[in-house]
Every structure is written in structure tokens, then in C-alpha cells.
Scaffold this motif. Structure first.
Motif, PDB file in Angstrom:
ATOM      1  N   ASP A  67       0.883  -1.161   0.000  1.00 38.36           N
ATOM      2  CA  ASP A  67       0.000   0.000   0.000  1.00 38.36           C
ATOM      3  C   ASP A  67       0.925   1.216   0.000  1.00 38.36           C
ATOM      4  OD1 ASP A  67      -1.557   2.172   0.627  1.00 38.36           O
ATOM      5  OD2 ASP A  67      -2.616   1.201   2.281  1.00 38.36           O
ATOM      6  N   THR A  69       0.593   4.224   0.408  1.00 44.43           N
ATOM      7  CA  THR A  69       0.385   5.312   1.376  1.00 44.43           C
ATOM      8  C   THR A  69       1.145   5.062   2.679  1.00 44.43           C
ATOM      9  OG1 THR A  69      -1.620   4.359   2.345  1.00 44.43           O
ATOM     10  CG2 THR A  69      -1.921   5.785   0.444  1.00 44.43           C
ATOM     11  N   GLU A 109     -13.561  13.564   2.957  1.00 42.30           N
ATOM     12  CA  GLU A 109     -12.384  12.700   3.154  1.00 42.30           C
ATOM     13  C   GLU A 109     -11.755  12.265   1.819  1.00 42.30           C
ATOM     14  OE1 GLU A 109     -15.365  12.242   4.371  1.00 42.30           O
ATOM     15  OE2 GLU A 109     -16.172  10.303   3.718  1.00 42.30           O
ATOM     16  N   ALA A 110     -12.493  12.383   0.729  1.00 40.08           N
ATOM     17  CA  ALA A 110     -11.953  11.960  -0.575  1.00 40.08           C
ATOM     18  C   ALA A 110     -10.756  12.825  -0.981  1.00 40.08           C
ATOM     19  CB  ALA A 110     -13.029  12.052  -1.648  1.00 40.08           C
ATOM     20  N   ARG A 112      -8.426  14.208   0.883  1.00 39.54           N
ATOM     21  CA  ARG A 112      -7.200  13.763   1.550  1.00 39.54           C
ATOM     22  C   ARG A 112      -6.791  12.369   1.056  1.00 39.54           C
ATOM     23  NH1 ARG A 112      -4.993  16.340   5.784  1.00 39.54           N
ATOM     24  NH2 ARG A 112      -6.879  17.543   6.137  1.00 39.54           N
ATOM     25  N   ALA A 113      -7.792  11.501   0.890  1.00 38.12           N
ATOM     26  CA  ALA A 113      -7.493  10.118   0.499  1.00 38.12           C
ATOM     27  C   ALA A 113      -6.800  10.083  -0.868  1.00 38.12           C
ATOM     28  CB  ALA A 113      -8.775   9.291   0.473  1.00 38.12           C
ATOM     29  N   GLU A 116      -3.295  11.263  -0.567  1.00 31.81           N
ATOM     30  CA  GLU A 116      -2.448  10.222   0.057  1.00 31.81           C
ATOM     31  C   GLU A 116      -1.948   9.230  -0.989  1.00 31.81           C
ATOM     32  OE1 GLU A 116      -1.109   9.691   2.937  1.00 31.81           O
ATOM     33  OE2 GLU A 116      -2.054  11.306   4.043  1.00 31.81           O
ATOM     34  N   VAL A 117      -2.838   8.783  -1.852  1.00 36.41           N
ATOM     35  CA  VAL A 117      -2.435   7.758  -2.826  1.00 36.41           C
ATOM     36  C   VAL A 117      -1.621   8.386  -3.963  1.00 36.41           C
ATOM     37  CG1 VAL A 117      -3.237   6.025  -4.489  1.00 36.41           C
ATOM     38  CG2 VAL A 117      -4.496   6.376  -2.358  1.00 36.41           C
TER      39      VAL A 117
END
Ligand SMILES: CCCCCCCCCCCCCCC[C@@H](O)[C@@H](N)CO
Length: 281
Positions: A67, A69, A109-110, A112-113, A116-117
Motif C-alpha cells: 500500500d 500510502t 475525506e476523498a 485527503r485520500a 495520500e495515494v
């Protein structure tokens, strides 16, 4: 930067179980590079490794469930890969995610998510890989950006900014790495025929579908080939396809017209939606 061959050393590919990452891995393996495929899902990774072995019989291929992240896991995966196949000389950063949607409709939250990726996921592998490349004065990193990192695309409120960030990172790292003979290249593809495109299509607001539809969908192999060619030639940026090449080269000149056009497409989409909605009360 002078041209270099990308075939002579270990290639580490994030997002290697499908799409552009897998296509790049196949091309590199066919040219004789030992390849590490990294991605989250072990089952999809083994299927991808099989595919690379079929495409390049005799190729050395290993998998790294990862992963991106998780910064520590990324550094560990790179260390382990180097322990088995030697120093990473070609790093392909193709792990990414998207979630189409307008700013007000996307879950908070999308934002930040996706950062992150798409951004930190690349950074987490660049940090350890570039340290090694700089020390050895050899190597190249190839990042998968997006047309949505060149212009603000309505409907990509969370995704587009992650690719703008990646473009800034690539440009900065390129300048910092050049004195060490290490290359950094970013490619900007339009919609690409991948499982990710199939998943996002039904979620695209009409104005996004209209704008992204202005550039022809490319195959994952076309994009991977363009990125590898750009890396081999020491290019800073690769614009995939005629439409994005026009945008990349004439970006600032085209921007006002494009802004007008996207604003109009967005207004038209809103009006059509309001027409379909029952009157309030
Ligand atoms: C004469 C020049 C015309 C320029 C038209 C440009 C259209 C701009 C298109 C931007 C497309 C963005 C596409 C992003 C695609 C992916 O990153 C995405 N599908 C991720 O899954």
C-alpha cells in the motif's frame, strides 16, 4: 539530459498489477529488465506477474504487495526488492486512484485520500529510490500524471489537484536530481483504457465527460510506451496524444478558451439537471 537506456537495470513499478503500470512492466521485461511489480492486492499481483512472464519469457519478475500510502512499507518493499534484483534503476510510479465528482458533492475525506495515494504514494517511493540513484549517479523515475494536472477539469475537484501537485514535485525533483545524472519524467495522459476508467465512467458528471471526451482515449500500452520513450530521451514532460500535446505546448494560450468552454459545459450540465428535477415544494 542525455539519452539513456532503460533496459539495463532493475525496474520497480508501482500500480504494477494493472493499467499503465502493468503495460510499462511488460515493455521493460521484454527489453530484458528484471521487474518488481508493486500493488495492494496479492491475487491481482500474481496474475499480473504471470502476464508479464508470458509477454517476456525468461524475464525475472517478482511481486511486492504494497500500500503506497504507508511510507515505511514502501521503503521496506524497495529495500527487499533491491536485495533480490539489485539497485532500482528505473522507477515507474503508476499507483493512483480517482473519484470523479463536483466539489460540493464529494465526501470531504476523498480530498485527503486521493492526495495520500496519488501524491504521497509517489513521494513514499521516490524518497528511498532517488537516494540510492543519486548515490550511484544513475537511474530515472517516471511519474504518471494526468491531463487533469495541466488544466482545471470540472468534475475532478478532488483528483485534479493531486496531479497538479505531482507535476510540481516532478519539476522540483528533476532540477534537484539533474546534477547527479538522475532523470525525472512525468507523463500526462488523457483518459486511458484501464479498469480504473471503466470504474469511474459512470460517476463522471456530464461536463467532465464532455471535456475528457475531447481527447481520444489511449491504450495503457501507448501511454507506457510514451513515458518510457520520454524517460530514455531525458524529457521532463510527456504529453500523450495530439490533444494533450497541444494543451501542454500551447497551454497558456489555450487556457482562456478552454476555461470558457468548460464553464459553458458545466452550466449546460447544471441547467439540464435542473430541468429534470421536480419543481420545489
Ligand atoms: C486543441 C486542443 C484541445 C485540447 C483539448 C483538451 C482536453 C483536455 C482534456 C483533459 C482530460 C483529462 C483527462 C484525465 C484522465 C485521467 O487522468 C483520469 N481518467 C483518471 O482515471
Amino acid at each position: 539530459m542525455s539519452p539513456r537506456r532503460l533496459t539495463d537495470g532493475h525496474a520497480f513499478v508501482s500500480g504494477g498489477s494493472s493499467g499503465i503500470g502493468l503495460a510499462a512492466a511488460e515493455l521493460l521485461a521484454r527489453r530484458g529488465a528484471p521487474v518488481t511489480l508493486a500493488a495492494r492486492d496479492p491475487a491481482r499481483l500474481s496474475a499480473a506477474a504471470e502476464r508479464v512472464r508470458r509477454a517476456a519469457p525468461g524475464a525475472r519478475v517478482r511481486v511486492a504487495p504494497l500500500d503506497v500510502t504507508d511510507a515505511e512499507a514502501a521503503a521496506r518493499a524497495l529495500r527487499e526488492a533491491e536485495g533480490e534484483f539489485g539497485p532500482v534503476e528505473t522507477l515507474i510510479l503508476s499507483a493512483g486512484a480517482t473519484l470523479p465528482g463536483r466539489f460540493e458533492a464529494l465526501p470531504p475525506e476523498a480530498f485527503r485520500a486521493l492526495m495520500e495515494v496519488n501524491y504521497f504514494g509517489a513521494l513514499n517511493l521516490l524518497r528511498p529510490a532517488l537516494a540510492g540513484m543519486r548515490a550511484r549517479r544513475r537511474g530515472a523515475a517516471g511519474l504518471v500524471g494526468s491531463g487533469a494536472g495541466l488544466v482545471g477539469v470540472p468534475g475532478y475537484a478532488a483528483y485534479g489537484p493531486t496531479k497538479f501537485a505531482l507535476r510540481g514535485l516532478a519539476e522540483t525533483l528533476r532540477a534537484e536530481c539533474a546534477p547527479f545524472g538522475v532523470g525525472v519524467t512525468i507523463c500526462h495522459p488523457p483518459d486511458t483504457d484501464t479498469p480504473q476508467l471503466a470504474a469511474e465512467r459512470p460517476l463522471k458528471p456530464p461536463e467532465l465527460a464532455a471535456l475528457s471526451g475531447a481527447a481520444r482515449v489511449r491504450s495503457a500500452e501507448e501511454v507506457a510506451r510514451a513515458l518510457l520513450r520520454g524517460m530514455a530521451r531525458g524529457r521532463a514532460e510527456v504529453f500523450v496524444g495530439a490533444e494533450l500535446a497541444a494543451l501542454g505546448r500551447l497551454g497558456d494560450a489555450l487556457r482562456p478558451a478552454l476555461r470558457l468552454w468548460t464553464a459553458r459545459a458545466a452550466r449546460r450540465a447544471r441547467r439540464a439537471e435542473q430541468g429534470r428535477r421536480p419543481p420545489p415544494g
